[in-house]
Motif scaffolding. Structure first.
Motif, PDB file in Angstrom:
ATOM      1  N   SER A   1       2.882  -0.478  -5.140  1.00  0.00           N
ATOM      2  CA  SER A   1       1.534  -0.264  -4.600  1.00  0.00           C
ATOM      3  C   SER A   1       0.618   0.298  -5.691  1.00  0.00           C
ATOM      4  O   SER A   1       1.079   0.959  -6.614  1.00  0.00           O
ATOM      5  N   ASN A   2      -0.716  -0.056  -5.625  1.00  0.00           N
ATOM      6  CA  ASN A   2      -1.402  -0.709  -4.505  1.00  0.00           C
ATOM      7  C   ASN A   2      -1.970  -2.029  -5.015  1.00  0.00           C
ATOM      8  O   ASN A   2      -2.825  -2.007  -5.896  1.00  0.00           O
TER       9      ASN A   2
ATOM     10  N   ASN B   1       6.738   2.376  -2.352  1.00  0.00           N
ATOM     11  CA  ASN B   1       6.130   1.221  -1.694  1.00  0.00           C
ATOM     12  C   ASN B   1       6.153   0.059  -2.676  1.00  0.00           C
ATOM     13  O   ASN B   1       5.348   0.022  -3.625  1.00  0.00           O
TER      14      ASN B   1
ATOM     15  N   ARG C   1       0.846  -1.197   0.000  1.00  0.00           N
ATOM     16  CA  ARG C   1       0.000   0.000   0.000  1.00  0.00           C
ATOM     17  C   ARG C   1       0.882   1.247   0.000  1.00  0.00           C
ATOM     18  O   ARG C   1       2.049   1.202   0.361  1.00  0.00           O
TER      19      ARG C   1
END
Length: 1816
Positions: free
Chosen positions: A180-181, A53, A46
C-alpha cells in the motif's frame, strides 16, 4: 526451451490466477473495483502500514516465479496523498537473491550487496498546481503522490539494473510484493521493448522493429479517446533512463517529450531505446538528478564511458554563483565504489540559461594516488530546472587526466613506527606512511599504494595468506578499512566507535578481526568483528566487545583458533575467548612478575601431531628485559629470562633473574619462527636467539631504538623498524642488512633539488637535513642540528654545495664532497624565511622573520656578505620557506614586504627597489584587505609575477609594471601554501590544505585544474623537478609524482639540430651501474607522440613538428568533405626544409660509430662452396613495427632480426633466412594471397634511399628491389585485391607512395607536412585507404584515369572533446567502420561512409600502437604492455544512432600483460589466437580461448656480451646488458632457463669444465661477472644461484674457470685480476700487473707439467685494452702462480688512432699448444701468431680492417674474425683462404666456436647468429 512459453510477453496476474489467491498472497486491505479511467477492474491496496497491506506473488518465500523476461512492466497508479512501496526479488546467475525496491517514501538512493532502494518521484497532470511547482522548485519532489497523479506504465530493465549497480548477471524474477498505497492493473514480463501510444501501422511505417521497438500489445495498453495523445493522459517511465549516459538514482519521468501523435515515430532514432535506457519523457516536468549512482568495479566485463555527451538545456532565473562554486573539493573512500560519484556542471549561456550535461569527467577530478583516473569525486548541483531546446557545448578540461601519477613516497610511520608486515611470499613489505599504506617490493623498491584513510594509519594486520589487509586510522571514532590486498581494492569501511585504535589482529582465516582502543571514558575497549562475508560484498558485524580497566599494548588472535586471543600490557597477560556472543577473559597468574610492563607477545610456531593445537608456548616480552615463556594450555609460566647489560656483551642468563639484578634492556617486540626467535630492544639491537635462548647467534645494531621485528614467512629475513623512522631487513643467511626506507620523524618543512646530480635536500622539524638520491630515492647524507630547526634549504646551481637557514637566524653553507661546514652567516636575528641562489650561482639571498634581507657573494666557495637591508621583508613567519622569488634570468628579486599587503620587486644585484605593488586594493569589491602570501616568477619570456593572497586568489601581475594581468579565484579552501610554474609556462602547481592542484596556466578550459590528495598534513611546498618530468610535494612525507604532460620545451630542444642526436651521437655503453635518468619514467606514461621505427633508434621516440608559415597543408579542412585531387608524381610536394621534426633519443643508439660503411674489400665465398651456412637466428627485432607476419591459412610465419628475415616453421622450429637488406628491417607486409612478402629497411650500400625488397614466398627469392623513401619506412599494406602496395615514410620522410604490384612501378607519391603513423586499405574497396596522424584521420580515394592517378583526400579531425592527441594506429572493420587508437589510450570509431567519428572510449592508459578487428571483436595493444580483446558487437548498431552513441556495450572480454610495448600482432580470422611482438624482443603466442600466452621467440633486449658452451655441447649460455644469463638448448635453440639480476648488466660469462669427481650434469655451473663487481655462480641442474662473491670494486670485464674448474679467474675494468675459489667464495689472491687498463680476455688451458721449464699443470693468459698480454703458469693446489711472458704490442701515434679503439684480443692456438694469437689496434691491421717457446711473432695474416672479435676452432685450422663493418670473416689457416659473410646489422663484436668446432656463434648487438661449418 523453458523460456519459450513466456514469449512474446507474459500476463503475470492472469498466468498465476491472482483472483483465486491459490498461488499468491493478499494481506490487509486489498480489494478490486472498477476504474473509470481504464474502464476496467483494478486492484486497490490501502493501509497506513505498507508491510501489513500487500499483494505477494508467489504465495511463499520458498517458491519462485521463474520469470526470465528482460523487462518488467508494472501498470499502476499511486494513491493521492499517500506513500507506496514495491519490492521485487530477483535471482542472479550465481543464485544470489537481490531485492529491488522503489517507493516515494525513500528520500535517497541506497545500495548494499543484496538490496537496491530507489526513490520514486510521482508525476502530476499537465497544467496542475503540483506540476507548476515542480517546474520552479529547486528540489526533487520526493514525497506523497499529488492529488491528480496519473496512471503509469513503469518499465524496469532488470538485466541492466543488476549489471550496472551490483556487477551481477540477471537470471530470473523470483517474487513480486506490491504494498500500500496504490492501484494496480497488472504486471507483465517480456524480452521485447514496448512503446505506448504507437499503433501497429505507425510502427510499420517508421520501421520501428528494425530498432528493436514494438507497439504496446492491446492487452497491456491504456485506453486513449479519439483525437487525444497517450502521453497527455498517462505517464510512461523507463528505468534506467536514456536521459543520461548513466543511470539515475531515482525513478521518475524523463527530460524530453515527444510531440503529439505520429510525430513520435517520425524520428524513431532519437528516442531509440537501449538495453540501458529510461524514458519517453514528458515535456512539462523534469527533476534534475542530484546524484548519479556509480557502477561497481568490474574487472573484465566493464561497460566503458564514451566521450559522447548527451545535451539538454536548463533555463534559470537565479544568479549563476548559486549554482556553480569555484572550489569544489570533496573526497571519498577510494576503495569503495559508493554512490554519488558524478555531477552535472553548469555553464552560463548568453540567453540567461544554464547548460547541463552529465558525463564521467564532468567536473573537477579529485585524484587519490594509485587509483585510476576515472574513479573521481564530484559535487552536487542544485538549481531551478526548466527545459529548453538549446544544446550545450562539450566540456573542455585539462588533459591528460590524470596529469600526475604517484611514483614514490619517502616516509614511514606517522602515528607509530611499529607496524610493518611481510607478505606471504616474503617478497614485499607493507607499512603505513601517515594516511597511506605502502607495499614495497624488497628487490626492486617498487611501491604500490592503498589510499582512502583520512588520518594517520594507527594499526595494520594481515590474515594468514596475505589476501586480506586490515587497517585503522587514529582520531575520534576511529575508522577501519578492509582491503583485498591483491587487487588493492577496499572491500569494507566501517566506524569502530572506539577512540584511537592502537592494535589490530586478523585471524589466520581472515574471518575474525579484533581491535584495541579507548572508549569515551578512557577505558580500554576490545572489539571483535565478523569479517567472513566481506569478500562477497557483505557487511562487517560486531561479534562481541568488552570494556576493561587493564592496560593492553598488544592483542593477537591465535592462529590455530579464531575464537581465542591473547593480550599483554602493563601488569597483565590475559587470555580471551569469544563464546555465545560474549567476550570473556582470564589473567595469567604472573606471580613475582605481576608488576612488569609487557610490550609484545608471540606464539610458538609449527604443529606436532602428538600435541593438541593449543598445547604450545607463548612468548611475552617486557620493558624490563624479561621474556616469559607461558604454557598457553595450562595458563602457567614455564620459564622466565631477562636481558641484562653486562661486561660480556649481550650475554643471557638461563637461570631465573630477580629484580635486584639491575635494570634490564627494554624489549619492545618479539617474533618467533619454527627455528629461532628475534627480539627488538631499546638499545637499538636486534638479536637472534635459538628457541632455548642459550646464546645470541646474530645481532644487528640500529641508529635508534628498535620498535618492532617480524620474521618473514620463509624464515630467511627479519623485518626491523626503528623509532627514528628507519625500515629494513636482516638477511639471516648472508648476515647482510638492507635498509628499505629512511624517513624524517617530523613534518618536512622545505626542499631543494639539484637537477645536475639528481639529488634533493630536505629540512624537517626533526632537526635534520637530509640529502636524497632522486633516482633510487635512498638517503645519501644526514646532517643533524641538535638545538635549532633547519627552516629553508637551497642547492648551489653548479657546485656540490647547499645552503641552509635555521630557526636561530644562522645561514650555513655545506660542502657535499667534503661533508663539511663551509661558512656560517649570522646576519639574521629571526628564523630564516627565504633562501635562494642566483641562476649562475654567484649570488645568494636570505631573509628572516624580523624583516631582514641579506645579499651574499658566492663566486668563491667561502661566501661573504655584500649588503644587508633591515625591515624590508614582511615579518610574517608564514611566508617561510619561500619568502624570496628570483626571476629566471637572475635580475629581479621579489618578496612580500615591507608589509604583508605589498609586494616589492628589487634589482637582484644591487637590492635597489624597482617596483612596489599594493595587492590589498586590487579587488575593489572586497570588504576586507587582501594580503600576499606566496610569490613566484614565471619563466622569462612570459614576464609574469604570481602572487597568492589571503582571500584564496592567485594574482598574475606584470613583473615590470605591476599591472594585474588576470586573477584566479577560489584556488583552495584555505590559503595557498606554495606556487610553482612549469618551465614552458603551461602548467601551474598550487598547494593548499592537504591537496595539490595542477592548473592550466592560460585557463583555457571549462575545467582548468585537477586535484590530488594523499597528504595527511598541510602541504608545505610543491615544485617541478628541473627536468620537468616529475613533481615533488612535501608535508607529512616526501611525495614524488610522475608528471604525465609533455612539455613544449621537451619537444623543441632538438629543433636547432634535428639530426645531431639521431645520427651523429655515438653510442654510449649501456651500463646498469649508471643511475637511470629521469626521462626513463616517460616509458610508463602515455606519450604525446607516436612510436616511430628507426634503424638506429629504440622504439620510444618523442617527436615534435613545427609547422612553418607560408606552407599550406595538403589536407582539405572543409566540413563538407571537400576533395582535393593530387596528381601522381615522383614527389607530391617539394621537400623544403627538413627541420620540421625533431628526434629526442631516450636510449643510446645501437652502433658505436657514427656511420658504418661496408668494406669494399669483401671476399665473398663462391657459390656452393661456402665455409659457413647460416643455421639459426636467435632474437626478434623489437625496434621495428609490424615486422612479423603470420598467415593462419597457409602457416607462413616470418619475422625480422636485424637485417635478416627469418621464416620459421612453427611445427618443426626449422628456419629459413632471407638475406639482402643492408640495414635493420623496419617493417613487413604480406599479400592477402600469401604469395608475396614486402620488407623495408634503411639506406645502405651507398644508396641514398631506403630499400624495399619484394620476395616470392614460395621459393624465398627476391623478385624486386624498389627505392623511394629517404629515411625509413614505418608501414606498408597491400590492397584487398593485392593490386596495390602502399608504403609510408617515417616522421622525417613524411611521404606516402603507391605502387603497382604487377610491375612495382611507382604510381603516385604524396608528401605530408606532419608525421603520419599508420596506413591501411579499406577491405571493402580496393581504391580506398586511410592514414592517421596528428589529431585526424585522412581518407583517400584512388581514381585511375588511363595512365593518370588521382588521389582524392578528405581530412577528418577528431572531436574537440578528445583533446590534442596523436592517432597512432588504425584498422578497418568489414561493416563500414574504422577504429583508430591514440597516444592517450582512447579508441575512436569512424563511420567510413560519412567519414566522421561517432564514438570514443578509454581503452587503455597508454599509447595504442596496434589495432586488429574482425567481425565483432577488436584487439588493441599499447605501451602499457597490455593486449586487450574487446567485444564490439553493438558498435554497428550504435553507428546508426549518430551523436547518441554510447560505449556501454563495448565490453572488455580479456586482457594479457606481456613483457614490453606491443609493436606488432597477427591473429586468425576469429581473433581467437595469434602472435604478438613486443619491444622486449619477444614473440608471444596468444590464445584467448585458453587464456594462455606462450613465448615463441625470445632474445636479449640489449647488447649480448658473451656466449659460452657446456663441455658436452648440449647447451650454451649467453649474457647481456639486460642483466640476464640465458641457457639455451643447442639442438632446438630454445630457451631452457633464465637467471635475471635486476639493475645490473652481465658483462662476462664462463661455463665450468666438469670434473670427473663431480660427475655428469650435477656439476655443471655457469659463472657470471656483473657491472657492480660481483660474481655469481649458477647451478644449471638446480636452476638456482649457488654463490655470490664480490672480489672487485668496479665492473667485471672478463672471467674464466681454471682448466680443472676449481678456480675462477676474473678481471675488472680497473685492470685488477682476482683469483677466487667457487667452493668457499674466498678471493685467494689479486694480481695487479694490468692495473689501470680494463682486462679484455682471460683464457685457461692445460699444459704438460714441466713445459716451458716451469712446474704447473695450467697455462693461462690475460689481455688488457692497452695492448698488453700476460701469460701465466699456475698450480693452484700449491698456491703457485708465475708470470712466464709479458707481451706489449706497439700502436701508431694518436693522430692516426680512431675515436673508438678496437679491442685487444688474445687466444691460445688450439692446433699449436705453444702459440697464442693476438689481434688489436697496432701499426698494421693484422693477426699475429706469437710463439711462447721462440719468444717471437712467427706468422702474420693481414686484415682489411681492425678486428672486433676473434675465435679459433678447436677442430680444424679455422679462425673467425668479426669487424666493425658488419662483416664476418672465416680464415683457413692451412690454405690461407678467406671468406666473408654478411647478415649482421651492426658490428660483429663476438665470435665463438663450439667445443666440437661444428658451429660458430656470432653476435651483433642483441642478435645472435648460429652458423654451421660446412668446410672440412
Amino acid at each position: 526451451m523453458a523460456k519459450v512459453w513466456q514469449h512474446p510477453y507474459l500476463n503475470v496476474f492472469k498466468h498465476f490466477k491472482l483472483e483465486e489467491w491459490k498461488r499468491s498472497t493478499k494481506e490487509g486491505d486489498v480489494t478490486t473495483f472498477m476504474d473509470k479511467t481504464l474502464k476496467g477492474t483494478v486492484y486497490r491496496i490501502r493501509g497506513s502500514i505498507p508491510a501489513s497491506n500487500y499483494i505477494q506473488l508467489p504465495k511463499t518465500s520458498t517458491q519462485s516465479l521463474g520469470l526470465t523476461g528482460h523487462y518488467l512492466y508494472l501498470l499502476f497508479k499511486p494513491m493521492p496523498g499517500k506513500y507506496f512501496v514495491v519490492h521485487l526479488d530477483v535471482t542472479t546467475e550465481d543464485s544470489q537473491v537481490v531485492r529491488i525496491s522503489f517507493s516515494n517514501l525513500f528520500k535517497e538512493f541506497k545500495s548494499t550487496a543484496t538490496w537496491l532502494q530507489f526513490p520514486f518521484i510521482c508525476g502530476a497532470a499537465k497544467g496542475s498546481v503540483y506540476e507548476c511547482t515542480a517546474r520552479t522548485s529547486n528540489q526533487d519532489l520526493v514525497g506523497v503522490a499529488p492529488a491528480n497523479v496519473r496512471w503509469t506504465c513503469l518499465m524496469l530493465d532488470l538485466h541492466y539494473i543488476l549489471s550496472m549497480y551490483l556487477n551481477r548477471r540477471y537470471s530470473h524474477l523470483k517474487s513480486i510484493k506490491l504494498c500500500s498505497n496504490l492501484l494496480v492493473k497488472n504486471v507483465y514480463t517480456s524480452d521485447l521493448l514496448f512503446e505506448p501510444g504507437v499503433t501497429f501501422s505507425e510502427a510499420r511505417q517508421a520501421k520501428l522493429a528494425f530498432h528493436g521497438i514494438s507497439p504496446m500489445p492491446r492487452e497491456m495498453a491504456f485506453p486513449v479517446p479519439k483525437g487525444e495523445n497517450w502521453h497527455d493522459r498517462y505517464d510512461y517511465i523507463r528505468f534506467p533512463s536514456d536521459g543520461s549516459k548513466l543511470p539515475y538514482d531515482s525513478i521518475q519521468k524523463g527530460c524530453s517529450s515527444p510531440a503529439a501523435g505520429v510525430q513520435v515515430v517520425e524520428d524513431p532514432i532519437r528516442h531509440l531505446p537501449r538495453p540501458v535506457t529510461l524514458t519517453k519523457a514528458v515535456r512539462d516536468r523534469v527533476s534534475l538528478i542530484q546524484q548519479i549512482t556509480s557502477p561497481k568495479d568490474m574487472p573484465r566485463w566493464s561497460p566503458l564511458v564514451t566521450k559522447s555527451i548527451p545535451e539538454v538545456h536548463l533555463a534559470t532565473s537565479g544568479p549563476l554563483e548559486e549554482v556553480y562554486s569555484g572550489d569544489q573539493e570533496f573526497s571519498r573512500a577510494e576503495g569503495l565504489q559508493a554512490a554519488g560519484d558524478y555531477t552535472v556542471p553548469l555553464h552560463a549561456t548568453t540567453d540567461g540559461g544554464i547548460h547541463v550535461y552529465a558525463q564521467r569527467m564532468g567536473d573537477v577530478a579529485i585524484h587519490a594516488v594509485g587509483v585510476s583516473s576515472d574513479e573521481t569525486v564530484y559535487t552536487k548541483i542544485t538549481g531551478p530546472e526548466v527545459l529548453s531546446s538549446k544544446k550545450a557545448s562539450p566540456c573542455r578540461r585539462l588533459l591528460p587526466d590524470p596529469i600526475l601519477k604517484l611514483r614514490t613516497i619517502i616516509g614511514f610511520g606517522g602515528c607509530s613506527t611499529k607496524w610493518a608486515l611481510w607478505t606471504k611470499n616474503s617478497s614485499a613489505v607493507v607499512y603505513p606512511c601517515h594516511a597511506i599504506i605502502i607495499t614495497m617490493q624488497i628487490e626492486t623498491g617498487e611501491q604500490k599504494f592503498f589510499i582512502g584513510h583520512t588520518d594517520k594509519v594507527s594499526a595494520l594486520a594481515f590474515n594468514g595468506n596475505s589476501t586480506l589487509l586490515a587497517s585503522a586510522q587514529m582520531g575520534h571514532l576511529s575508522m577501519v578499512r578492509l582491503w583485498d590486498f591483491q587487487k588493492g581494492k577496499c572491500l569494507s569501511m566501517f566506524k569502530t566507535h572506539v577512540h584511537s585504535v592502537s592494535s589490530l589482529s586478523l585471524s589466520y582465516s581472515g574471518t575474525v578481526l579484533c581491535g584495541i582502543g579507548k572508549d569515551g571514558h578512557g577505558k580500554t575497549m576490545v572489539v571483535v568483528w565478523n569479517t567472513a562475508q566481506v569478500n562477497q560484498g557483505g557487511e562487517v558485524v560486531v561479534l562481541a566487545k568488552a570494556h576493561t580497566d587493564v592496560d593492553i599494548q598488544t592483542l593477537k588472535i591465535a592462529f590455530f583458533d579464531d575464537t581465542r586471543m591473547v593480550s599483554c600490557g602493563r601488569d597483565n597477560v590475559r587470555l580471551w575467548r569469544v563464546r555465545s556472543g560474549a567476550l570473556r577473559s582470564c589473567p595469567v597468574n604472573l606471580g613475582e612478575y605481576h608488576s612488569l610492563e609487557f610490550t609484545d607477545l608471540a606464539f610458538e610456531k609449527g604443529h606436532s601431531a602428538e600435541r593438541e593445537p593449543e598445547d604450545r608456548t607463548l612468548f611475552v616480552c617486557s620493558k624490563s628485559g624479561h621474556i616469559l615463556e607461558i604454557d598457553y594450555k595450562n595458563f602457567t609460566i614455564r620459564n622466565a629470562r631477562r636481558l641484562l647489560p653486562s661486561q660480556i656483551q649481550h650475554s643471557h642468563r638461563r637461570e631465573k633473574q630477580t629484580f635486584n639484578s639491575g635494570p634490564g634492556i627494554a624489549i619492545n617486540s618479539v617474533s618467533v619462527s619454527s627455528t629461532f626467535c628475534v627480539t627488538a630492544s631499546e638499545d637499538g639491537y636486534v638479536r637472534l636467539w635459538p628457541l632455548d635462548f642459550s646464546a645470541v647467534f646474530l645481532e644487528a645494531e640500529h641508529e635508534g631504538p628498535v620498535s618492532s621485528v617480524s620474521i618473514s614467512p620463509d624464515s630467511l629475513k627479519v623485518l626491523c623498524t626503528t623509532s627514528t623512522g628507519n625500515l629494513g631487513y636482516l638477511d639471516v643467511q648472508s648476515r647482510g642488512y638492507n635498509t628499505l626506507m629512511r624517513s624524517h620523524t617530523d613534518s618536512v618543512l622545505a626542499f631543494s633539488v639539484d637537477g645536475l646530480r639528481k639529488q634533493m635536500a630536505t629540512v624537517s622539524q626533526d632537526n635534520t637535513i637530509r640529502i636524497w638520491d632522486l633516482v633510487s630515492m635512498q638517503q645519501l647524507y644526514d646532517f643533524t642540528a641538535s638545538d635549532e630547526i633547519p627552516c629553508t634549504v637551497a642547492f648551489h646551481p653548479a657546485q656540490q654545495i647547499f645552503a641552509c637557514g635555521f630557526s636561530s637566524g644562522v645561514v650555513r653553507t655545506f660542502s657535499l664532497t667534503a661533508s663539511d661546514l663551509l661558512m656560517e652567516h649570522k646576519q639574521h636575528r629571526g628564523a630564516v624565511t627565504g633562501l635562494t641562489f642566483s641562476p649562475d650561482g654567484n649570488l645568494m639571498f636570505s631573509s628572516c622573520s624580523h624583516g631582514t634581507l641579506a645579499l651574499y657573494n658566492c663566486a668563491a666557495q667561502k661566501s661573504h656578505v655584500l649588503r644587508v637591508l633591515g625591515n624590508v621583508v614582511s615579518q610574517d613567519a608564514e611566508h617561510s620557506p619561500n619568502a624570496l622569488a628570483l626571476s629566471g634570468d637572475g635580475r629581479l628579486l621579489a618578496f612580500v614586504g615591507p608589509s604583508k599587503y605589498t609586494v616589492t620587486v628589487m634589482d637582484a644585484h644591487s637590492l635597489d627597489e624597482l617596483l612596489r605593488i599594493d595587492v590589498s586594493i586590487l579587488d575593489l569589491d572586497s570588504t576586507s584587505l587582501d594580503s600576499a602570501l606566496r610569490i613566484f616568477f614565471a619563466p622569462m619570456p612570459v614576464g609574469h609575477l604570481l602572487v597568492s593572497t589571503s582571500s584564496n586568489k592567485v594574482l598574475v601581475l606584470d613583473a615590470k609594471t605591476g599591472r594585474l594581468v588576470r586573477e584566479v579565484s577560489r584556488v583552495h579552501k584555505l590559503s595557498c601554501s606554495s606556487l610553482a610554474l612549469s618551465e614552458d609556462a603551461r602548467y601551474l602547481l598550487t598547494a593548499g590544505d592537504r591537496v595539490v592542484k595542477v592548473w592550466d596556466y592560460q585557463m583555457r578550459f571549462d575545467i582548468n585544474f585537477q586535484v590530488y590528495i594523499g597528504h595527511s598534513e598541510p602541504v608545505r611546498q610543491v615544485a617541478f623537478t628541473p627536468d620537468q618530468q616529475h613533481v615533488i610535494s612535501i608535508g607529512d612525507a616526501i611525495f614524488l609524482w610522475d608528471f604525465l604532460a609533455v612539455s613544449r620545451l621537451e619537444s623543441s630542444k632538438a629543433d636547432v639540430h634535428p639530426y645531431v642526436e639521431s645520427l651523429v651521437s655515438p653510442r654510449a655503453e649501456t651500463n646498469s651501474e649508471k643511475l637511470k635518468d629521469f626521462t626513463s619514467s616517460a616509458n610508463e606514461r602515455p606519450r604525446q607522440s607516436a612510436p616511430l621505427p628507426s634503424v638506429a633508434s629504440p622504439p620510444h621516440l618523442d617527436i615534435s613538428s613545427i609547422h612553418q608559415p607560408g606552407r599550406d597543408d595538403i589536407f582539405s579542412e572543409s566540413d563538407e568533405g571537400e576533395e582535393a585531387g593530387l596528381k601522381g608524381s615522383s614527389r607530391g610536394a617539394a621537400d623544403g626544409n627538413k627541420n620540421h621534426s625533431a628526434l629526442v633519443m631516450e636510449e643510446p643508439v645501437k652502433n658505436e660509430e657514427t656511420l658504418v660503411v661496408r668494406p669494399k674489400s669483401v671476399s665473398y665465398p663462391p657459390a656452393c662452396n661456402e665455409g659457413l651456412k647460416l643455421k639459426a637466428v636467435i632474437g626478434y627485432n623489437g625496434n621495428g613495427r609490424g615486422n612479423m607476419v603470420w598467415n593462419p591459412d597457409t602457416g607462413f610465419f616470418a619475422y625480422t632480426c636485424g637485417c635478416v628475415i627469418v621464416v620459421e616453421d612453427l611445427h618443426s622450429g626449422s628456419q629459413q633466412h632471407w638475406l639482402g637488406h643492408p640495414e635493420e628491417i623496419s617493417t613487413l607486409a604480406v599479400s592477402h594471397d600469401a604469395q608475396v612478402l614486402a620488407s623495408a629497411s634503411g639506406q645502405g650500400n651507398g644508396d641514398s634511399r631506403c630499400q624495399i625488397h619484394v620476395w616470392n614466398i614460395q621459393d624465398g627469392t627476391c623478385q624486386k628491389v624498389i627505392f623511394h623513401h629517404e629515411t625509413q619506412v614505418q608501414a606498408m599494406a597491400y590492397s584487398r585485391d593485392d593490386r596495390l602496395l602502399v608504403t609510408l615514410g617515417d616522421y622525417s620522410d613524411r611521404s606516402l607512395a603507391l605502387w603497382n604490384t604487377r610491375t612495382y612501378d611507382l604510381m603516385s607519391s604524396t608528401h605530408f607536412l606532419e608525421p603520419v603513423h599508420e596506413v591501411a586499405f579499406n577491405p571493402l574497396s580496393a581504391g580506398e585507404l586511410a592514414c592517421v596522424g596528428r589529431g585526424a584521420v585522412t581518407f583517400w580515394l584512388i581514381e585511375q584515369r588511363g595512365a593518370d592517378i588521382n588521389l582524392k583526400v578528405h581530412r577528418a579531425s577528431i572531436p574537440d572533446m578528445v583533446g590534442q592527441v596523436e592517432l597512432t594506429s588504425l584498422c578497418y572493420s568489414t561493416n563500414y567502420l574504422l577504429y583508430s587508437g591514440t597516444n592517450t589510450g582512447q579508441i575512436c570509431v569512424w563511420d567510413t561512409q560519412t567519414n566522421r567519428c561517432f564514438m570514443t572510449w578509454e581503452a587503455d592508459e597508454g599509447e595504442i600502437g596496434v589495432l586488429l578487428c574482425c567481425g565483432n571483436r577488436l584487439v588493441s595493444g599499447s605501451n602499457t604492455k597490455r593486449i586487450r580483446l574487446w567485444s564490439v558487437a553493438a558498435v554497428q548498431e550504435l553507428r546508426l544512432k549518430g551523436s547518441d552513441a554510447r560505449s556501454s556495450s563495448v565490453l572488455l572480454e580479456h586482457e594479457i600483460t606481456l613483457d614490453g610495448t606491443i609493436v606488432g600482432a597477427t591473429f586468425d580470422d576469429s581473433l581467437d589466437m595469434g602472435i604478438v611482438g613486443t619491444t622486449a624482443g619477444t614473440l608471444w603466442y596468444i590464445n584467448w580461448t585458453e587464456s594462455t600466452s606462450i613465448r615463441l621467440i625470445s632474445g636479449h633486449k640489449n647488447k649480448v656480451n658473451e656466449v659460452t658452451f657446456s663441455p658436452g655441447e648440449s647447451h650454451c649460455a649467453t649474457c647481456g646488458e639486460d642483466g640476464s644469463v640465458r641457457v639455451w638448448s643447442l639442438a632446438s635453440m630454445e630457451l631452457v632457463v633464465q637467471f635475471q639480476v635486476l639493475n645490473q648488466s652481465c658483462q662476462c660469462l664462463a661455463w665450468s669444465p666438469v670434473p670427473i669427481s663431480r660427475g655428469g650434469a650435477e656439476g655443471q655451473h655457469v659463472v657470471a661477472g656483473y657491472s657492480d663487481g660481483t660474481i655469481r655462480v649458477f647451478s644449471i641442474s638446480r636452476t638456482e644461484m649457488e654463490l655470490k662473491m664480490h672480489p672487485h670494486s668496479v665492473a667485471l670485464t672478463a672471467i674464466a674457470y681454471s682448466a680443472d674448474g676449481e678456480i675462477i679467474l676474473s678481471g675488472g675494468k680497473d685492470g685488477l685480476m682476482a683469483v677466487s675459489s667457487p667452493r668457499t667464495g674466498m678471493t685467494i689472491r689479486v694480481l695487479i700487473d694490468h692495473k689501470g687498463s680494463p682486462i679484455t680476455v682471460i683464457q685457461c688451458t692445460r699444459k704438460q707439467y714441466h713445459d716451458f721449464g716451469v712446474e704447473g699443470g695450467e697455462l693461462w693468459l690475460a689481455a688488457s685494452s692497452d695492448r698488453r698480454v700476460s701469460v701465466w703458469v699456475s698450480a693452484w693446489l700449491k698456491d703457485k702462480c708465475e708470470l712466464i711472458d709479458w707481451l706489449s704490442f706497439p700502436a701508431p701515434a694518436s693522430p692516426e688512432a680512431p675515436s673508438c679503439l678496437p679491442p685487444s684480443l688474445a687466444a691460445f692456438c688450439p692446433w699449436d699448444n705453444g702459440t697464442l694469437v693476438y689481434v688489436g689496434f697496432g701499426m698494421q691491421k693484422e693477426i699475429l701468431f706469437y710463439s711462447l717457446r721462440q719468444k717471437q711473432v712467427v706468422e702474420k695474416i693481414p686484415l682489411s680492417h681492425f678486428a672486433t672479435s676473434l675465435s679459433l676452432s678447436p677442430a680444424a685450422h679455422f679462425l673467425a674474425v668479426g669487424f666493425n663493418e658488419r662483416v664476418l670473416r672465416l680464415i683457413d689457416c692451412t690454405t690461407k683462404t678467406e671468406q666473408d659473410f654478411v647478415g649482421h646489422d651492426d658490428s660483429v663484436h663476438l665470435c665463438r666456436f663450439t667445443p666440437s668446432g661444428k658451429r660458430l656463434f656470432t653476435a651483433s648487438y642483441n642478435e645472435i647468429l648460429v652458423w654451421e661449418i660446412t668446410s672440412t
